[in-house]
Design an enzyme around this catalytic site. Structure first.
Site, mmCIF file in Angstrom:
data_model
loop_
_atom_site.group_PDB
_atom_site.id
_atom_site.type_symbol
_atom_site.label_atom_id
_atom_site.label_comp_id
_atom_site.label_asym_id
_atom_site.label_seq_id
_atom_site.Cartn_x
_atom_site.Cartn_y
_atom_site.Cartn_z
ATOM 1 N N LYS A 27 -30.194 95.124 -26.147
ATOM 2 C CA LYS A 27 -29.532 94.286 -25.751
ATOM 3 C C LYS A 27 -29.671 93.581 -24.382
ATOM 4 O O LYS A 27 -29.579 94.304 -23.627
ATOM 5 C CB LYS A 27 -27.926 94.652 -26.011
ATOM 6 C CG LYS A 27 -27.831 94.992 -27.537
ATOM 7 C CD LYS A 27 -27.662 93.534 -28.367
ATOM 8 C CE LYS A 27 -27.267 93.772 -29.915
ATOM 9 N NZ LYS A 27 -26.971 92.692 -30.559
ATOM 10 N N GLY B 235 -28.160 94.256 -38.592
ATOM 11 C CA GLY B 235 -27.071 95.203 -38.778
ATOM 12 C C GLY B 235 -25.857 94.759 -37.992
ATOM 13 O O GLY B 235 -25.737 94.290 -37.150
ATOM 14 N N ASP C 186 -30.122 84.437 -35.195
ATOM 15 C CA ASP C 186 -29.028 85.343 -36.043
ATOM 16 C C ASP C 186 -27.899 84.574 -36.177
ATOM 17 O O ASP C 186 -27.626 84.065 -37.260
ATOM 18 C CB ASP C 186 -28.891 86.700 -34.990
ATOM 19 C CG ASP C 186 -27.846 87.630 -35.435
ATOM 20 O OD1 ASP C 186 -26.889 87.285 -36.337
ATOM 21 O OD2 ASP C 186 -27.511 88.861 -34.923
ATOM 22 N N ASP D 123 -32.145 91.071 -27.890
ATOM 23 C CA ASP D 123 -31.203 90.136 -28.299
ATOM 24 C C ASP D 123 -30.140 89.966 -27.187
ATOM 25 O O ASP D 123 -29.470 90.536 -26.755
ATOM 26 C CB ASP D 123 -30.515 90.967 -29.683
ATOM 27 C CG ASP D 123 -29.419 90.125 -30.365
ATOM 28 O OD1 ASP D 123 -29.439 88.946 -30.200
ATOM 29 O OD2 ASP D 123 -29.075 90.948 -31.098
ATOM 30 N N SER E 39 -31.369 99.328 -32.285
ATOM 31 C CA SER E 39 -30.891 98.479 -31.501
ATOM 32 C C SER E 39 -30.069 99.173 -30.421
ATOM 33 O O SER E 39 -29.131 100.064 -30.755
ATOM 34 C CB SER E 39 -29.778 97.385 -32.131
ATOM 35 O OG SER E 39 -29.129 96.751 -31.269
#
Ligand code: SMG
Ligand code: MG
Length: 373
Positions: free
Chosen positions: A163, A291, A239, A189, A135
Site C-alpha cells: 500500500k 480482497g 480497482d 496500490d 497485501s
C-alpha cells in the site's frame, strides 16, 4: 426459487494486525452476513462494505438499510425467479453494488447447494488451486515493513503488494525490492491517493520493475489514468474505478489500464464478475481477484472465481491466518503459494456456528409471512 426468510448477522472480527491504507487504519472488521432460506435450503453471503464509506460510498449500516428496505422487498414480491434474474429485479435500485452482491451471493449459494453444484463448477473454474499474493499495509517504519514482508515471503506468497501514499512510496518500494530480490513479483496500490500533479513520483516507480500500479488516481479520473499510462512504463491496474463490465471495457478501450482487479462486492456480485472476466479475456487483458479482508465465507467464493482461466495474476486471496486468529470457517491454508478451491456444493465450506455465536454482535430475522406475501 423464492425467499422464505433472510437473516442478517453482524460479527466483530479482530484482525491479527492493524491494516493501514491511504484512506485509514483498521484493527477489526465489522462483518455483515446474509443467510437466506429458499424452501428449506440456506445460503450465505458476506458483505464486504467497511464500517465507514472510505473505500467506496457503501458502508455496513447503509448496506443493511438498503437490503431491508429496498432489495429484499423487490425479491420477496417475485414468487419464482432464477439466479440470473436477480440483477434485473434489483436494477431499479441504483448503485449499492455491495448490498446487491451480498444478497445475490447468498441466493447463489442456497440454489447451488440445493442443486448439489459448486460455485467453481457454476462459474466455469478451470483450476483446482489459485495463486496467492498478499497485501501489506502502510507501516510505522520501513524496518517494520521489511520484517512483515520477509515473514510473508517465507510463507511462500507469490506476490507482494505494498500500500502506498504520497510520502510512503519510492523509499519503501526501493527497500522492499532490495529485500526480496528481482524475481518475486511486486505491486503497489495507492487507493486513489495521488493526483495529476504527482505523475512524476509515480513514474519514478518504473525502476523497480513492478507488475502493476493499482488505482493511483481518483476513481472517476479515467482520463487522468490514460495520461498517466502514457507517462509510466509500469502497467496500470484499476480497482475502485471498475464497477461494471461497461466500466472495464471503457477503461481498457481508452487505454486507462492494462490489468483489471475484480472484486465481486464492488461490481455487484459473481455473475457480473464473470462477465468482466470474459470481457477482459476477449481483449487479452489479465485479471486477478481483489480482497476486502473477507472471512472464510467470502474467501471461499472468491477462490472459486479466481479459478477461472483469465485470472492469471496472483490474487488477494491470502490464507485465513493473514487476517484472523480464528475464522468463521475451517481456515484456508497456503500451500506452495496456492490455496485449494472448495469443491463442495455452493461456496463449499460450512460456517462454524460456535465461532459465529461467539463473535456475533447483532441479528435480525425477516420472514416472508411477516411481509404479507
Ligand atoms: O483482502 O487481502 C485482502 C486485502 C486486499 O489490499 C487489499 N484490499 O484496495 O485492494 C484494495 C484493498 C481494499 C480493502 S482495504 C480494507
Ligand atoms: Mg485496491
Amino acid at each position: 426459487m423464492r425467499i422464505e426468510s433472510l437473516t442478517l448477522i453482524r460479527v466483530a472480527m479482530p484482525l491479527v494486525r492493524p491494516f493501514t491504507t491511504s484512506f485509514g487504519s483498521q484493527s477489526a472488521r465489522e462483518v455483515l452476513l446474509a443467510c437466506v432460506d429458499i424452501g428449506g435450503t440456506q445460503g450465505w453471503g458476506e458483505c464486504v462494505a467497511m464500517s465507514e464509506p472510505v473505500y467506496n460510498a457503501e458502508y455496513v449500516d447503509g448496506v443493511e438499510h438498503v437490503l431491508v428496505h429496498h432489495l429484499l422487498p423487490r425479491l420477496m414480491v417475485v414468487d419464482d425467479f432464477a439466479i440470473e434474474d436477480v440483477a434485473s429485479i434489483l436494477r431499479p435500485v441504483l448503485g449499492h453494488h455491495m448490498a446487491k452482491a451480498t444478497i445475490e451471493t447468498a441466493l447463489l449459494d442456497a440454489w447451488l447447494r440445493k442443486e448439489g453444484r459448486s460455485f467453481a463448477e457454476y462459474l466455469g473454474a478451470t483450476k483446482e488451486r489459485v495463486r496467492c499474493g498478499v497485501s501489506v499495509g502502510i507501516a510505522a517504519t520501513i524496518d517494520e515493513l521489511l520484517a512483515e514482508v520477509d515473514g510473508y515471503r517465507q510463507q511462500g506468497y507469490q506476490r507482494i503488494k505494498l500500500k502506498i501514499q504520497p510520502g510512503w512510496d519510492v523509499q519503501p518500494v526501493r527497500q522492499v525490492r532490495a529485500l526480496i530480490g528481482p524475481d518475486l513479483p511486486l505491486t503497489v496500490d495507492a487507493n486513489r491517493a495521488y493526483d495529476r500533479q504527482s505523475m512524476r513520483t509515480l513514474a519514478a516507480l518504473d525502476e523497480f520493475d513492478l507488475q502493476m500500479i493499482e488505482q493511483p488516481l481518483p476513481e472517476d479520473d479515467i482520463a487522468g489514468h490514460v495520461q498517466l499510462a502514457q507517462l509510466v512504463a509500469t502497467p496500470l491496474c484499476l480497482d475502485e474505478s471498475i464497477c461494471s463490465t461497461l466500466d472495464a471495457v471503457d477503461a481498457i478501450e481508452r487505454g486507462a489500464c492494462r490489468i483489471v482487479n475484480i472484486k465481486p462486492g464492488r461490481v455487484g456480485g459473481y455473475l457480473e464478475s464473470k462477465r468482466i472476466h470474459d470481457a477482459c479475456a476477449e481483449r487479452a487483458v489479465p485479471v486477478w481477484c481483489g480482497g476486502m479482508l473477507e472471512t472464510g465465507i467470502g474467501r471461499a467464493a472468491n477462490l472459486a472465481l479466481a479459478a477461472l482461466p483469465n485470472f492469471t495474476l496472483p490474487n488477494d486471496t491470502s490464507a485465513s491466518a493473514r487476517y484472523y486468529r480464528r475464522d468463521l470457517t475451517a481456515p484456508f491454508v497456503l500451500q506452495d503459494g496456492h490455496i485449494t478451491v472448495p469443491q463442495g456444493p455452493g461456496i463449499g465450506v460450512d460456517v462454524d456456528l460456535d465461532m459465529l455465536q461467539d463473535a456475533m454482535t447483532g441479528r435480525r430475522h425477516i420472514e416472508r409471512s411477516a411481509t404479507g406475501r
